[in-house]
Motif scaffolding. Sequence first.
Motif, PDB file in Angstrom:
ATOM      1  N   GLY A 284       0.832  -1.207   0.000  1.00  0.00           N
ATOM      2  CA  GLY A 284       0.000   0.000   0.000  1.00  0.00           C
ATOM      3  C   GLY A 284       0.858   1.246   0.000  1.00  0.00           C
ATOM      4  N   GLN A 285       0.260   2.348   0.398  1.00  0.00           N
ATOM      5  CA  GLN A 285       0.995   3.609   0.421  1.00  0.00           C
ATOM      6  C   GLN A 285       0.501   4.485   1.561  1.00  0.00           C
ATOM      7  OE1 GLN A 285       0.267   5.518  -3.397  1.00  0.00           O
ATOM      8  NE2 GLN A 285      -1.359   6.777  -2.523  1.00  0.00           N
ATOM      9  N   ASN A 286       1.314   5.476   1.905  1.00  0.00           N
ATOM     10  CA  ASN A 286       0.983   6.445   2.946  1.00  0.00           C
ATOM     11  C   ASN A 286       1.620   7.764   2.545  1.00  0.00           C
ATOM     12  OD1 ASN A 286       0.001   7.553   5.281  1.00  0.00           O
ATOM     13  ND2 ASN A 286       0.846   5.969   6.633  1.00  0.00           N
ATOM     14  N   SER A 287       1.146   8.854   3.106  1.00  0.00           N
ATOM     15  CA  SER A 287       1.672  10.166   2.710  1.00  0.00           C
ATOM     16  C   SER A 287       1.447  11.176   3.831  1.00  0.00           C
ATOM     17  CB  SER A 287       0.998  10.654   1.426  1.00  0.00           C
ATOM     18  OG  SER A 287      -0.394  10.880   1.646  1.00  0.00           O
ATOM     19  N   PHE A 288       2.156  12.300   3.739  1.00  0.00           N
ATOM     20  CA  PHE A 288       1.913  13.436   4.612  1.00  0.00           C
ATOM     21  C   PHE A 288       2.102  14.714   3.800  1.00  0.00           C
ATOM     22  CE2 PHE A 288       6.509  12.887   5.019  1.00  0.00           C
ATOM     23  CZ  PHE A 288       6.966  14.189   4.920  1.00  0.00           C
ATOM     24  N   ASN A 289       1.522  15.804   4.294  1.00  0.00           N
ATOM     25  CA  ASN A 289       1.585  17.102   3.624  1.00  0.00           C
ATOM     26  C   ASN A 289       2.185  18.144   4.553  1.00  0.00           C
ATOM     27  OD1 ASN A 289       0.184  16.129   1.292  1.00  0.00           O
ATOM     28  ND2 ASN A 289      -1.741  16.327   2.421  1.00  0.00           N
ATOM     29  N   LEU A 290       2.814  19.132   3.961  1.00  0.00           N
ATOM     30  CA  LEU A 290       3.274  20.292   4.711  1.00  0.00           C
ATOM     31  C   LEU A 290       3.311  21.494   3.770  1.00  0.00           C
ATOM     32  CD1 LEU A 290       6.527  21.270   4.163  1.00  0.00           C
ATOM     33  CD2 LEU A 290       6.880  18.958   4.984  1.00  0.00           C
ATOM     34  N   GLU A 291       3.245  22.669   4.363  1.00  0.00           N
ATOM     35  CA  GLU A 291       3.297  23.900   3.578  1.00  0.00           C
ATOM     36  C   GLU A 291       4.628  24.598   3.825  1.00  0.00           C
ATOM     37  OE1 GLU A 291       0.739  28.028   2.757  1.00  0.00           O
ATOM     38  OE2 GLU A 291       0.292  26.759   4.485  1.00  0.00           O
ATOM     39  N   LEU A 292       5.256  25.004   2.735  1.00  0.00           N
ATOM     40  CA  LEU A 292       6.498  25.768   2.816  1.00  0.00           C
ATOM     41  C   LEU A 292       6.208  27.213   2.426  1.00  0.00           C
ATOM     42  CD1 LEU A 292       9.549  26.138   3.093  1.00  0.00           C
ATOM     43  CD2 LEU A 292       9.790  25.400   0.718  1.00  0.00           C
ATOM     44  N   ILE A 293       6.498  28.124   3.343  1.00  0.00           N
ATOM     45  CA  ILE A 293       6.351  29.553   3.093  1.00  0.00           C
ATOM     46  C   ILE A 293       7.737  30.149   2.936  1.00  0.00           C
ATOM     47  CG2 ILE A 293       5.507  31.747   4.023  1.00  0.00           C
ATOM     48  CD1 ILE A 293       3.410  30.165   5.583  1.00  0.00           C
ATOM     49  N   VAL A 294       7.968  30.852   1.831  1.00  0.00           N
ATOM     50  CA  VAL A 294       9.260  31.470   1.567  1.00  0.00           C
ATOM     51  C   VAL A 294       9.161  32.956   1.889  1.00  0.00           C
ATOM     52  CG1 VAL A 294      11.040  31.946  -0.149  1.00  0.00           C
ATOM     53  CG2 VAL A 294       9.790  29.770  -0.210  1.00  0.00           C
ATOM     54  N   ALA A 295       9.897  33.376   2.925  1.00  0.00           N
ATOM     55  CA  ALA A 295       9.891  34.779   3.338  1.00  0.00           C
ATOM     56  C   ALA A 295      10.787  35.587   2.409  1.00  0.00           C
ATOM     57  CB  ALA A 295      10.350  34.910   4.785  1.00  0.00           C
ATOM     58  N   ALA A 296      10.391  36.830   2.154  1.00  0.00           N
ATOM     59  CA  ALA A 296      11.163  37.699   1.265  1.00  0.00           C
ATOM     60  C   ALA A 296      12.557  37.913   1.822  1.00  0.00           C
ATOM     61  CB  ALA A 296      10.448  39.036   1.087  1.00  0.00           C
ATOM     62  N   LYS A 297      13.524  37.974   0.928  1.00  0.00           N
ATOM     63  CA  LYS A 297      14.911  38.149   1.326  1.00  0.00           C
ATOM     64  C   LYS A 297      15.159  39.568   1.818  1.00  0.00           C
ATOM     65  CE  LYS A 297      19.625  37.402  -0.363  1.00  0.00           C
ATOM     66  NZ  LYS A 297      20.455  36.996  -1.527  1.00  0.00           N
ATOM     67  N   GLU A 298      15.803  39.686   2.958  1.00  0.00           N
ATOM     68  CA  GLU A 298      16.118  40.999   3.503  1.00  0.00           C
ATOM     69  C   GLU A 298      17.369  41.561   2.829  1.00  0.00           C
ATOM     70  OE1 GLU A 298      16.627  40.666   7.650  1.00  0.00           O
ATOM     71  OE2 GLU A 298      14.546  40.120   8.070  1.00  0.00           O
ATOM     72  N   MET A 299      17.468  42.896   2.834  1.00  0.00           N
ATOM     73  CA  MET A 299      18.662  43.548   2.336  1.00  0.00           C
ATOM     74  C   MET A 299      19.798  43.313   3.326  1.00  0.00           C
ATOM     75  SD  MET A 299      18.075  44.821  -0.595  1.00  0.00           S
ATOM     76  CE  MET A 299      19.515  45.880  -0.733  1.00  0.00           C
ATOM     77  N   HIS A 300      20.877  42.731   2.853  1.00  0.00           N
ATOM     78  CA  HIS A 300      22.011  42.429   3.717  1.00  0.00           C
ATOM     79  C   HIS A 300      23.199  43.291   3.314  1.00  0.00           C
ATOM     80  CE1 HIS A 300      20.642  38.164   5.125  1.00  0.00           C
ATOM     81  NE2 HIS A 300      19.817  39.133   5.479  1.00  0.00           N
ATOM     82  N   LYS A 301      23.923  43.759   4.304  1.00  0.00           N
ATOM     83  CA  LYS A 301      25.131  44.546   4.084  1.00  0.00           C
ATOM     84  C   LYS A 301      26.188  44.047   5.045  1.00  0.00           C
ATOM     85  CE  LYS A 301      26.984  49.252   4.161  1.00  0.00           C
ATOM     86  NZ  LYS A 301      26.691  50.675   4.462  1.00  0.00           N
ATOM     87  N   ALA A 302      27.337  43.659   4.491  1.00  0.00           N
ATOM     88  CA  ALA A 302      28.413  43.134   5.328  1.00  0.00           C
ATOM     89  C   ALA A 302      28.903  44.208   6.288  1.00  0.00           C
ATOM     90  CB  ALA A 302      29.556  42.636   4.456  1.00  0.00           C
ATOM     91  N   PRO A 303      29.368  43.826   7.467  1.00  0.00           N
ATOM     92  CA  PRO A 303      29.881  44.814   8.425  1.00  0.00           C
ATOM     93  C   PRO A 303      31.118  45.533   7.880  1.00  0.00           C
ATOM     94  CG  PRO A 303      29.493  42.681   9.471  1.00  0.00           C
ATOM     95  CD  PRO A 303      29.398  42.463   8.010  1.00  0.00           C
ATOM     96  N   SER A 304      31.272  46.778   8.304  1.00  0.00           N
ATOM     97  CA  SER A 304      32.479  47.552   7.973  1.00  0.00           C
ATOM     98  C   SER A 304      32.728  48.548   9.097  1.00  0.00           C
ATOM     99  CB  SER A 304      32.322  48.276   6.637  1.00  0.00           C
ATOM    100  OG  SER A 304      31.269  49.217   6.694  1.00  0.00           O
ATOM    101  N   PHE A 305      34.006  48.910   9.277  1.00  0.00           N
ATOM    102  CA  PHE A 305      34.375  49.830  10.345  1.00  0.00           C
ATOM    103  C   PHE A 305      34.411  51.263   9.816  1.00  0.00           C
ATOM    104  CE2 PHE A 305      35.983  45.924  12.257  1.00  0.00           C
ATOM    105  CZ  PHE A 305      35.565  46.089  13.570  1.00  0.00           C
ATOM    106  N   VAL A 306      33.610  52.110  10.433  1.00  0.00           N
ATOM    107  CA  VAL A 306      33.676  53.544  10.151  1.00  0.00           C
ATOM    108  C   VAL A 306      34.894  54.132  10.857  1.00  0.00           C
ATOM    109  CG1 VAL A 306      32.453  55.742  10.342  1.00  0.00           C
ATOM    110  CG2 VAL A 306      31.180  53.621   9.916  1.00  0.00           C
ATOM    111  N   GLU A 307      35.155  53.693  12.059  1.00  0.00           N
ATOM    112  CA  GLU A 307      36.349  54.075  12.812  1.00  0.00           C
ATOM    113  C   GLU A 307      36.949  52.800  13.393  1.00  0.00           C
ATOM    114  OE1 GLU A 307      35.368  56.916  15.766  1.00  0.00           O
ATOM    115  OE2 GLU A 307      34.179  58.169  14.410  1.00  0.00           O
ATOM    116  N   LYS A 308      38.240  52.601  13.170  1.00  0.00           N
ATOM    117  CA  LYS A 308      38.903  51.388  13.634  1.00  0.00           C
ATOM    118  C   LYS A 308      39.551  51.618  15.006  1.00  0.00           C
ATOM    119  CE  LYS A 308      39.919  49.442   9.082  1.00  0.00           C
ATOM    120  NZ  LYS A 308      40.964  48.847   8.217  1.00  0.00           N
TER     121      LYS A 308
END
Length: 448
Positions: A284-308
Amino acid sequence: MARRLLGADNAATVLNTQDTEEEPQVTQEYKVSSFEQRLISEIEFRLERSPVEESDDDVQHNEDSAGKGVAPSFDQKLKHLKVFEGMPVTFSCKVNGDPKPKVYWFKDGKQISKRSEHYRISRDTDGTCSLHTAAASLDDDGNYTIMAGNPEGRVSCTGRMMVQAVNQRGRSQRSTPGHMRRPRSRSRDSGDENDNIQERHFRPHFLQAPGDLIVQEGRLCRMDCKVSGLPTPDLIWQLNGQTIRPDSSHKMLVRENGVHSLVIEPVNSRDAGMYTCIASNRAGQNSFNLELIVAAKEMHKAPSFVEKLQNTSVAEGHPVRLECRVTGVPYPQIFWKRENESFTHNTDRVSMHQDNCGYLCMIIQPAMKEDAGWYTVSAKNDAGIVSSTARLDIHTQWQQPNLPKPKKVRPSTSRYAALTERGLDVKAAFFPDSSPLPPGGLVESDDL
């Protein structure tokens, strides 16, 4: 009996006898195989150690009363039942415990709600708990577990329901009267054959299945499940009813412990939707379901030093401040260390500070010789990591000795004036007739 009747109505009488004697029992107990028993033990072990949703029982427990009662136990456990499709089925057991245990029902490891339309859950005052379905279907085939819990512990037992299709009853088609002499024998032989087949094949059922997921765009998504069955089931994954094919961003994996995984990397908006995992084998067979929600990608900016960080030197015992300024989106995590020693928390002398504007500061008060060394501050977020390093030197504070202040002497025409000021009357020694120099007297120089 009807078989002893002779005459023209004999055939009709035999048919009537077959209908009465061939009708199977509504439920029949049976003994599970060692494979099924191992499977049941694994389900019970996992359920007794996993968090569950709140029980539908109107039972409240005071967790502070732990150690003062009696752990749950079963006076009567669930039985393994073999039924035909469409027949009513009832699982029942009797549980005791003090305080009164909460009761949870599961099918193949998934909790059954008391509000289910297909199953009716009941509990009597004497501790008898029941799970009833009015008409068993092939989808009801599986393992049913009841778990009872109170502050003293948890206990569970499992009963297996084997649902056979109507054509597995062994009731052959009605044929000519000459072949109806031994209907019971033919039915028994056919039923035994089917029972042997059923013992060798088990429908798939999921021991582990994921719930709905929310994943950020660009990240990795992993869906893990574990399925049992005999023979070993084959799995397919579907998205919105369409079969998923392996490609560069979609991979199907199977680990040694039997866990199947669907890995999506990177996730994008097209991966959102309803996922179905179908496990099938010859039984026989069996199954399950799930929902995948993809959240919008945030704007990312790598860290940088303004003053070291800046190299700093300070006297021992004085306070010192190491400071810098950093930016990044999202706001980065900050890590401080000296040489290979990390600072994880503030101490009496060393404290770390930061504000929402990116200002970072380490204060050492008072500074000691062992504080000298190379200091590094690192800023990390999802887009990257950056570091700044500076040297801190600690020097010993110099103290001037406490000596008498020297006197200043003006230049004079006499080369002996300076010696005279020190108490030596040299002139009197060479010219005894001359008057002595008055104390503190000075001779003006011609240069003035």
